[in-house]
Motif scaffolding. Structure first.
Motif, PDB file in Angstrom:
ATOM      1  N   THR A  43       0.872  -1.175   0.000  1.00 47.71           N
ATOM      2  CA  THR A  43       0.000   0.000   0.000  1.00 47.71           C
ATOM      3  C   THR A  43       0.904   1.219   0.000  1.00 47.71           C
ATOM      4  O   THR A  43       1.715   1.395   0.921  1.00 47.71           O
ATOM      5  CB  THR A  43      -0.912   0.016   1.234  1.00 47.71           C
ATOM      6  N   ARG A  44       0.768   2.062  -1.024  1.00 48.81           N
ATOM      7  CA  ARG A  44       1.713   3.170  -1.214  1.00 48.81           C
ATOM      8  C   ARG A  44       1.061   4.524  -0.993  1.00 48.81           C
ATOM      9  O   ARG A  44      -0.041   4.790  -1.488  1.00 48.81           O
ATOM     10  CB  ARG A  44       2.312   3.125  -2.627  1.00 48.81           C
ATOM     11  N   LEU A  45       1.754   5.351  -0.244  1.00 50.95           N
ATOM     12  CA  LEU A  45       1.458   6.765  -0.122  1.00 50.95           C
ATOM     13  C   LEU A  45       2.695   7.531  -0.584  1.00 50.95           C
ATOM     14  O   LEU A  45       3.771   6.940  -0.721  1.00 50.95           O
ATOM     15  CB  LEU A  45       1.135   7.125   1.338  1.00 50.95           C
ATOM     16  N   PRO A  46       2.577   8.836  -0.822  1.00 52.67           N
ATOM     17  CA  PRO A  46       3.751   9.573  -1.290  1.00 52.67           C
ATOM     18  C   PRO A  46       4.965   9.457  -0.371  1.00 52.67           C
ATOM     19  O   PRO A  46       6.103   9.395  -0.834  1.00 52.67           O
ATOM     20  CB  PRO A  46       3.239  11.024  -1.361  1.00 52.67           C
ATOM     21  N   GLN A  47       4.732   9.413   0.953  1.00 54.52           N
ATOM     22  CA  GLN A  47       5.860   9.373   1.881  1.00 54.52           C
ATOM     23  C   GLN A  47       6.187   7.974   2.389  1.00 54.52           C
ATOM     24  O   GLN A  47       7.336   7.688   2.718  1.00 54.52           O
ATOM     25  CB  GLN A  47       5.574  10.263   3.113  1.00 54.52           C
ATOM     26  N   THR A  48       5.204   7.101   2.473  1.00 55.52           N
ATOM     27  CA  THR A  48       5.368   5.826   3.169  1.00 55.52           C
ATOM     28  C   THR A  48       4.704   4.699   2.396  1.00 55.52           C
ATOM     29  O   THR A  48       3.629   4.878   1.821  1.00 55.52           O
ATOM     30  CB  THR A  48       4.749   5.903   4.580  1.00 55.52           C
ATOM     31  N   THR A  49       5.350   3.539   2.418  1.00 60.22           N
ATOM     32  CA  THR A  49       4.763   2.332   1.828  1.00 60.22           C
ATOM     33  C   THR A  49       4.670   1.253   2.894  1.00 60.22           C
ATOM     34  O   THR A  49       5.609   1.034   3.667  1.00 60.22           O
ATOM     35  CB  THR A  49       5.612   1.815   0.656  1.00 60.22           C
ATOM     36  N   LEU A  50       3.521   0.586   2.946  1.00 61.53           N
ATOM     37  CA  LEU A  50       3.304  -0.553   3.825  1.00 61.53           C
ATOM     38  C   LEU A  50       3.420  -1.829   3.002  1.00 61.53           C
ATOM     39  O   LEU A  50       2.772  -1.967   1.956  1.00 61.53           O
ATOM     40  CB  LEU A  50       1.918  -0.476   4.470  1.00 61.53           C
ATOM     41  N   HIS A  51       4.245  -2.763   3.467  1.00 64.66           N
ATOM     42  CA  HIS A  51       4.467  -4.038   2.786  1.00 64.66           C
ATOM     43  C   HIS A  51       3.992  -5.157   3.715  1.00 64.66           C
ATOM     44  O   HIS A  51       4.348  -5.176   4.897  1.00 64.66           O
ATOM     45  CB  HIS A  51       5.952  -4.259   2.498  1.00 64.66           C
ATOM     46  N   VAL A  52       3.218  -6.096   3.193  1.00 67.68           N
ATOM     47  CA  VAL A  52       2.691  -7.194   4.010  1.00 67.68           C
ATOM     48  C   VAL A  52       2.921  -8.521   3.302  1.00 67.68           C
ATOM     49  O   VAL A  52       2.564  -8.685   2.128  1.00 67.68           O
ATOM     50  CB  VAL A  52       1.175  -7.016   4.288  1.00 67.68           C
ATOM     51  N   LEU A  53       3.533  -9.478   4.016  1.00 61.51           N
ATOM     52  CA  LEU A  53       3.702 -10.850   3.551  1.00 61.51           C
ATOM     53  C   LEU A  53       2.987 -11.749   4.545  1.00 61.51           C
ATOM     54  O   LEU A  53       3.179 -11.611   5.759  1.00 61.51           O
ATOM     55  CB  LEU A  53       5.172 -11.257   3.494  1.00 61.51           C
ATOM     56  N   GLN A  54       2.145 -12.668   4.062  1.00 58.65           N
ATOM     57  CA  GLN A  54       1.402 -13.529   4.979  1.00 58.65           C
ATOM     58  C   GLN A  54       1.414 -14.972   4.509  1.00 58.65           C
ATOM     59  O   GLN A  54       1.615 -15.266   3.330  1.00 58.65           O
ATOM     60  CB  GLN A  54      -0.026 -13.023   5.138  1.00 58.65           C
ATOM     61  N   GLY A  55       1.207 -15.872   5.461  1.00 60.48           N
ATOM     62  CA  GLY A  55       1.223 -17.283   5.113  1.00 60.48           C
ATOM     63  C   GLY A  55       0.925 -18.150   6.317  1.00 60.48           C
ATOM     64  O   GLY A  55       0.550 -17.669   7.391  1.00 60.48           O
ATOM     65  N   ALA A  56       1.097 -19.456   6.134  1.00 62.49           N
ATOM     66  CA  ALA A  56       0.813 -20.419   7.203  1.00 62.49           C
ATOM     67  C   ALA A  56       1.688 -21.650   7.037  1.00 62.49           C
ATOM     68  O   ALA A  56       1.993 -22.066   5.913  1.00 62.49           O
ATOM     69  CB  ALA A  56      -0.665 -20.814   7.184  1.00 62.49           C
ATOM     70  N   LEU A  57       2.068 -22.217   8.175  1.00 58.85           N
ATOM     71  CA  LEU A  57       2.819 -23.478   8.221  1.00 58.85           C
ATOM     72  C   LEU A  57       2.100 -24.408   9.198  1.00 58.85           C
ATOM     73  O   LEU A  57       2.461 -24.491  10.381  1.00 58.85           O
ATOM     74  CB  LEU A  57       4.259 -23.231   8.681  1.00 58.85           C
ATOM     75  N   PRO A  58       1.047 -25.094   8.736  1.00 57.97           N
ATOM     76  CA  PRO A  58       0.284 -25.969   9.640  1.00 57.97           C
ATOM     77  C   PRO A  58       1.150 -27.027  10.318  1.00 57.97           C
ATOM     78  O   PRO A  58       0.889 -27.408  11.465  1.00 57.97           O
ATOM     79  CB  PRO A  58      -0.744 -26.624   8.693  1.00 57.97           C
ATOM     80  N   GLU A  59       2.186 -27.490   9.626  1.00 59.28           N
ATOM     81  CA  GLU A  59       3.097 -28.491  10.193  1.00 59.28           C
ATOM     82  C   GLU A  59       3.740 -27.981  11.482  1.00 59.28           C
ATOM     83  O   GLU A  59       4.013 -28.742  12.409  1.00 59.28           O
ATOM     84  CB  GLU A  59       4.184 -28.837   9.170  1.00 59.28           C
ATOM     85  N   PHE A  60       3.985 -26.671  11.545  1.00 61.31           N
ATOM     86  CA  PHE A  60       4.585 -26.061  12.730  1.00 61.31           C
ATOM     87  C   PHE A  60       3.540 -25.369  13.608  1.00 61.31           C
ATOM     88  O   PHE A  60       3.890 -24.724  14.596  1.00 61.31           O
ATOM     89  CB  PHE A  60       5.662 -25.053  12.325  1.00 61.31           C
ATOM     90  N   GLY A  61       2.262 -25.473  13.207  1.00 58.03           N
ATOM     91  CA  GLY A  61       1.178 -24.927  14.019  1.00 58.03           C
ATOM     92  C   GLY A  61       1.070 -23.427  14.020  1.00 58.03           C
ATOM     93  O   GLY A  61       0.553 -22.842  14.981  1.00 58.03           O
ATOM     94  N   VAL A  62       1.538 -22.768  12.945  1.00 58.90           N
ATOM     95  CA  VAL A  62       1.528 -21.303  12.957  1.00 58.90           C
ATOM     96  C   VAL A  62       0.905 -20.724  11.689  1.00 58.90           C
ATOM     97  O   VAL A  62       0.948 -21.329  10.617  1.00 58.90           O
ATOM     98  CB  VAL A  62       2.958 -20.725  13.122  1.00 58.90           C
ATOM     99  N   ILE A  63       0.331 -19.558  11.863  1.00 60.38           N
ATOM    100  CA  ILE A  63      -0.171 -18.736  10.780  1.00 60.38           C
ATOM    101  C   ILE A  63       0.170 -17.298  11.164  1.00 60.38           C
ATOM    102  O   ILE A  63       0.242 -16.975  12.354  1.00 60.38           O
ATOM    103  CB  ILE A  63      -1.694 -18.926  10.584  1.00 60.38           C
ATOM    104  N   GLY A  64       0.441 -16.454  10.162  1.00 66.17           N
ATOM    105  CA  GLY A  64       0.798 -15.098  10.541  1.00 66.17           C
ATOM    106  C   GLY A  64       1.268 -14.259   9.379  1.00 66.17           C
ATOM    107  O   GLY A  64       1.102 -14.617   8.210  1.00 66.17           O
ATOM    108  N   TYR A  65       1.867 -13.122   9.720  1.00 65.48           N
ATOM    109  CA  TYR A  65       2.302 -12.200   8.677  1.00 65.48           C
ATOM    110  C   TYR A  65       3.476 -11.363   9.161  1.00 65.48           C
ATOM    111  O   TYR A  65       3.697 -11.189  10.365  1.00 65.48           O
ATOM    112  CB  TYR A  65       1.155 -11.285   8.254  1.00 65.48           C
ATOM    113  N   LYS A  66       4.229 -10.850   8.194  1.00 69.45           N
ATOM    114  CA  LYS A  66       5.219  -9.811   8.467  1.00 69.45           C
ATOM    115  C   LYS A  66       4.743  -8.540   7.798  1.00 69.45           C
ATOM    116  O   LYS A  66       4.381  -8.552   6.616  1.00 69.45           O
ATOM    117  CB  LYS A  66       6.602 -10.197   7.934  1.00 69.45           C
TER     118      LYS A  66
END
Length: 319
Positions: A43-66
């Protein structure tokens, strides 16, 4: 209760062997359908950009994002880790070092998989924060004799070479020119923000392995078409992500000079479903963009270690 881990906590817990193991496990899980990864959204604004990466690893019991923001004042990284079965928050982790180490580890895993076992000389472009981890990862998977580094900032380059020589016990020296970096190198790595190709394809010796870690948007380009033409194997951390972000590859894919079928997925190569190096003379390439599952696999291990060692502070929310 959910944990909050600072950069200082992460520095006490995170090692390159741990990062290599976590990243390889994430790619193997992705290859066999035991993980989900959503390519980076911005998500881009003139001064700042927000970057989001998301996913899940059921084998390790986790879901989440950076999520991270980039601004002239700096870049700020946070990983949010949730329990896959209950949805409760497990940890929030400051993730500058985490991201640097997982990016480096991806190149380390690819090098271990694709480079010739006898590779001993590394030529590297870049002398910044990301380059530190990158060099450490390559040194962890190959017994390097010598490292040549090129950067346009002479003072930073000299400091980098001195610091990394002492840390790794290796000969790390400043290269005189881009050609000096590539000529005579078994491994060539690019860890820059370059907007145009860094070296000529005819400088590469047969059998070289290349790690390209800096081109994750159309405005960045570290490799030219002359380099790509010499690569028998082009491996990416995710084909889906590469088709969105790989600035080194997208112009040639759009022009039809490179085809999607020529791209190999790192997880599929690790699982033996796609070929790695098949001859000693092949030139191989790993093109890295970065995946959420790499962050999550590493974050899950850090959260577990932090609880064992009593590190981090409890958050008053997320249960």
């Amino acid at each position: 209760m959910a944990l909050f881990l600072t950069e200082s906590d992460v520095a006490q817990l995170l090692t390159m062997p741990l990062a290599l193991e976590a990243v390889e496990a994430a790619h193997r899980a992705l290859a066999v359908g035991q993980a989900l990864d959503v390519p980076r959204q911005r998500t881009r604004l003139p001064q700042t950009t927000l970057h989001v990466l998301q996913g899940a690893l059921p084998e390790f019991g986790v879901i989440g994002y950076k999520a991270y923001t980039s601004n002239r004042s700096g870049v700020r990284f946070l990983v949010h880790l949730y329990d896959a079965s209950t949805g409760s928050l497990r940890a929030v982790i400051e993730a500058d070092r985490l991201g640097m180490m997982r990016t480096a580890a991806a190149s380390g895993v690819a090098t271990r998989c694709l480079a010739r076992p006898e590779a001993r000389v590394l030529g590297m472009f870049g002398a910044g924060w990301q380059a530190e981890g990158h060099l450490e990862a390559i040194a962890a998977v190959r017994a390097l004799d010598r490292v040549k580094v090129y950067s346009r900032n002479a003072e930073r380059l000299q400091n980098f070479c001195r610091r990394m020589s002492e840390r790794l016990g290796l000969e790390v020296r400043a290269a005189a020119s881009p050609e000096d970096v590539v000529r005579g190198s078994d491994l060539v790595s690019t860890v820059t923000t370059a907007a145009s190709p860094l070296f000529g394809g005819d400088w590469l010796a047969p059998g070289t392995h290349i790690n390209a870690a800096g081109s994750n948007s159309l405005i960045r380009r570290e490799l030219g078409e002359d380099v790509l033409k010499r690569c028998s194997a082009i491996v990416v951390d995710s084909v889906e992500t590469a088709l969105r972000e790989a600035g080194d590859l997208l112009p040639w894919l759009e022009k039809g000079r490179l085809h999607v079928g020529q791209l190999r997925d790192l997880g599929q190569v690790l699982a033996g479903r796609q070929p790695a190096r098949t001859t000693v003379d092949e030139i191989t390439l790993f093109e890295s963009q970065g995946l959420a599952v790499q962050d999550l696999a590493l974050a899950a291990r850090l959260e577990s270690l932090a609880r064992t060692r009593g590190l981090g502070s409890e958050l008053p929310y997320g249960a």
